[in-house]
Design a protein around this motif. Structure first.
Motif, PDB file in Angstrom:
ATOM      1  N   PRO A   7       0.935  -1.119   0.011  1.00  0.00           N
ATOM      2  CA  PRO A   7      -0.210   0.076  -0.052  1.00  0.00           C
ATOM      3  C   PRO A   7       0.778   1.342  -0.052  1.00  0.00           C
ATOM      4  CG  PRO A   7       0.041  -1.200   2.139  1.00  0.00           C
ATOM      5  CD  PRO A   7       0.725  -2.068   1.327  1.00  0.00           C
ATOM      6  N   ARG A   8       0.203   2.353  -0.540  1.00  0.00           N
ATOM      7  CA  ARG A   8       1.068   3.226  -0.592  1.00  0.00           C
ATOM      8  C   ARG A   8       0.237   4.420   0.132  1.00  0.00           C
ATOM      9  NH1 ARG A   8       5.880   2.539  -1.453  1.00  0.00           N
ATOM     10  NH2 ARG A   8       5.919   4.529  -0.426  1.00  0.00           N
ATOM     11  N   PHE A   9       1.044   5.148   0.936  1.00  0.00           N
ATOM     12  CA  PHE A   9       0.577   6.137   1.827  1.00  0.00           C
ATOM     13  C   PHE A   9       0.724   7.581   1.351  1.00  0.00           C
ATOM     14  CE2 PHE A   9       2.150   2.525   4.231  1.00  0.00           C
ATOM     15  CZ  PHE A   9       0.859   2.162   4.816  1.00  0.00           C
ATOM     16  N   GLU A  10       0.009   8.452   2.096  1.00  0.00           N
ATOM     17  CA  GLU A  10       0.226   9.787   1.573  1.00  0.00           C
ATOM     18  C   GLU A  10       1.343  10.357   2.008  1.00  0.00           C
ATOM     19  OE1 GLU A  10      -2.069  12.059   0.093  1.00  0.00           O
ATOM     20  OE2 GLU A  10      -3.317  10.288  -0.204  1.00  0.00           O
ATOM     21  N   PRO A  11       2.148  11.303   1.343  1.00  0.00           N
ATOM     22  CA  PRO A  11       3.631  11.831   1.574  1.00  0.00           C
ATOM     23  C   PRO A  11       3.551  12.292   3.057  1.00  0.00           C
ATOM     24  CG  PRO A  11       2.983  12.288  -0.798  1.00  0.00           C
ATOM     25  CD  PRO A  11       1.709  11.743  -0.286  1.00  0.00           C
ATOM     26  N   ASP A  12       2.587  13.172   3.267  1.00  0.00           N
ATOM     27  CA  ASP A  12       2.531  13.485   4.639  1.00  0.00           C
ATOM     28  C   ASP A  12       2.557  12.427   5.630  1.00  0.00           C
ATOM     29  OD1 ASP A  12       2.423  16.136   3.625  1.00  0.00           O
ATOM     30  OD2 ASP A  12       0.265  16.643   4.021  1.00  0.00           O
ATOM     31  N   PHE A  13       2.012  11.461   5.515  1.00  0.00           N
ATOM     32  CA  PHE A  13       1.741  10.550   6.460  1.00  0.00           C
ATOM     33  C   PHE A  13       3.190   9.777   6.602  1.00  0.00           C
ATOM     34  CE2 PHE A  13       1.669   5.988   7.644  1.00  0.00           C
ATOM     35  CZ  PHE A  13       0.913   5.959   8.774  1.00  0.00           C
ATOM     36  N   ALA A  41       9.035  11.199  -0.841  1.00  0.00           N
ATOM     37  CA  ALA A  41       8.754  12.096   0.420  1.00  0.00           C
ATOM     38  C   ALA A  41       9.621  11.152   1.466  1.00  0.00           C
ATOM     39  CB  ALA A  41       7.407  11.896   0.746  1.00  0.00           C
ATOM     40  N   VAL A  42       9.840   9.921   1.355  1.00  0.00           N
ATOM     41  CA  VAL A  42      10.579   9.140   2.588  1.00  0.00           C
ATOM     42  C   VAL A  42      12.062   9.483   2.096  1.00  0.00           C
ATOM     43  CG1 VAL A  42      11.372   6.923   3.288  1.00  0.00           C
ATOM     44  CG2 VAL A  42       8.855   7.385   3.238  1.00  0.00           C
ATOM     45  N   THR A  43      12.631   9.350   0.858  1.00  0.00           N
ATOM     46  CA  THR A  43      13.860   9.390   0.534  1.00  0.00           C
ATOM     47  C   THR A  43      14.293  10.767   1.009  1.00  0.00           C
ATOM     48  OG1 THR A  43      13.836   8.072  -1.335  1.00  0.00           O
ATOM     49  CG2 THR A  43      15.446   9.495  -1.470  1.00  0.00           C
ATOM     50  N   GLU A  44      13.636  11.822   0.816  1.00  0.00           N
ATOM     51  CA  GLU A  44      13.902  13.365   0.982  1.00  0.00           C
ATOM     52  C   GLU A  44      14.191  13.536   2.804  1.00  0.00           C
ATOM     53  OE1 GLU A  44      11.896  17.771   1.199  1.00  0.00           O
ATOM     54  OE2 GLU A  44      11.365  16.314  -0.437  1.00  0.00           O
ATOM     55  N   THR A  45      13.098  12.861   3.110  1.00  0.00           N
ATOM     56  CA  THR A  45      12.947  13.052   4.709  1.00  0.00           C
ATOM     57  C   THR A  45      14.197  12.177   5.356  1.00  0.00           C
ATOM     58  OG1 THR A  45      10.590  13.173   4.926  1.00  0.00           O
ATOM     59  CG2 THR A  45      11.810  12.624   6.943  1.00  0.00           C
ATOM     60  N   LEU A  46      14.593  11.059   4.856  1.00  0.00           N
ATOM     61  CA  LEU A  46      15.669  10.423   5.328  1.00  0.00           C
ATOM     62  C   LEU A  46      16.986  10.985   5.141  1.00  0.00           C
ATOM     63  CD1 LEU A  46      14.720   6.659   4.148  1.00  0.00           C
ATOM     64  CD2 LEU A  46      14.693   7.685   6.543  1.00  0.00           C
ATOM     65  N   ALA A  47      16.975  11.570   4.025  1.00  0.00           N
ATOM     66  CA  ALA A  47      18.562  12.343   3.526  1.00  0.00           C
ATOM     67  C   ALA A  47      18.552  13.395   4.624  1.00  0.00           C
ATOM     68  CB  ALA A  47      18.367  12.827   2.247  1.00  0.00           C
ATOM     69  N   ARG A  75      -6.440  18.208  12.669  1.00  0.00           N
ATOM     70  CA  ARG A  75      -6.923  16.670  12.415  1.00  0.00           C
ATOM     71  C   ARG A  75      -6.992  16.347  10.991  1.00  0.00           C
ATOM     72  NH1 ARG A  75      -9.579  15.719  17.561  1.00  0.00           N
ATOM     73  NH2 ARG A  75      -9.931  17.770  18.631  1.00  0.00           N
ATOM     74  N   THR A  76      -5.833  16.492  10.424  1.00  0.00           N
ATOM     75  CA  THR A  76      -5.747  16.047   8.927  1.00  0.00           C
ATOM     76  C   THR A  76      -4.809  14.947   8.416  1.00  0.00           C
ATOM     77  OG1 THR A  76      -4.152  17.793   8.657  1.00  0.00           O
ATOM     78  CG2 THR A  76      -6.285  18.598   8.138  1.00  0.00           C
ATOM     79  N   LEU A  77      -4.041  14.627   9.507  1.00  0.00           N
ATOM     80  CA  LEU A  77      -3.189  13.599   9.221  1.00  0.00           C
ATOM     81  C   LEU A  77      -3.790  12.101   9.162  1.00  0.00           C
ATOM     82  CD1 LEU A  77      -0.210  13.011   9.272  1.00  0.00           C
ATOM     83  CD2 LEU A  77      -0.228  12.402  11.620  1.00  0.00           C
ATOM     84  N   ARG A  78      -3.611  11.643   8.135  1.00  0.00           N
ATOM     85  CA  ARG A  78      -4.288  10.287   7.758  1.00  0.00           C
ATOM     86  C   ARG A  78      -3.408   9.297   7.719  1.00  0.00           C
ATOM     87  NH1 ARG A  78      -7.977  12.823   3.008  1.00  0.00           N
ATOM     88  NH2 ARG A  78      -6.778  14.752   3.552  1.00  0.00           N
TER      89      ARG A  78
END
Length: 78
Positions: A7-13, A41-47, A75-78
Motif C-alpha cells: 500500500p502507498r501512503f500519503e506523503p505527509d503520513f 517523500a521518504v527519501t527526502e526526509t531520510l536524507a 486533524r488532517t493527518l491520515r
C-alpha cells in the motif's frame, strides 16, 4: 500468484511516520522499512535526517515534528 502491491501512503503520513520513528530512536535501515519501498517523500526526509551535521538533523526533525503537530491540531493527518 503475484503478491498484491504494497500500500502507498500519503506523503505527509510517510514523512510523519519516519520523523516519529526517528524521534523515538529508530535509526538506519529500520527507520522507514515498515513503509515498503521508499517514496520520494521518504527519501527526502531520510536524507535530511541523516545529514552529517547534527544541527541540520535537528532542524529537519523540528520541521517534521512541527508538521505533525499542526496536522494533529487540524486533524488532517491520515
Amino acid at each position: 500468484m503475484a503478491l498484491p502491491a504494497s500500500p502507498r501512503f500519503e506523503p505527509d503520513f510517510e514523512r510523519a511516520f519516519v520523523a516519529m520513528r526517528y524521534f523515538v530512536g529508530a535509526r538506519g535501515h529500520d527507520l522507514a522499512e515498515p513503509l515498503g519501498p521508499p517514496s520520494p517523500a521518504v527519501t527526502e526526509t531520510l536524507a535530511r535526517l541523516r545529514h552529517e551535521d547534527r544541527q541540520r538533523r535537528a532542524e529537519a526533525l523540528a520541521a517534521e515534528v512541527g508538521r505533525v503537530v499542526r496536522a494533529l491540531d487540524a486533524r488532517t493527518l491520515r
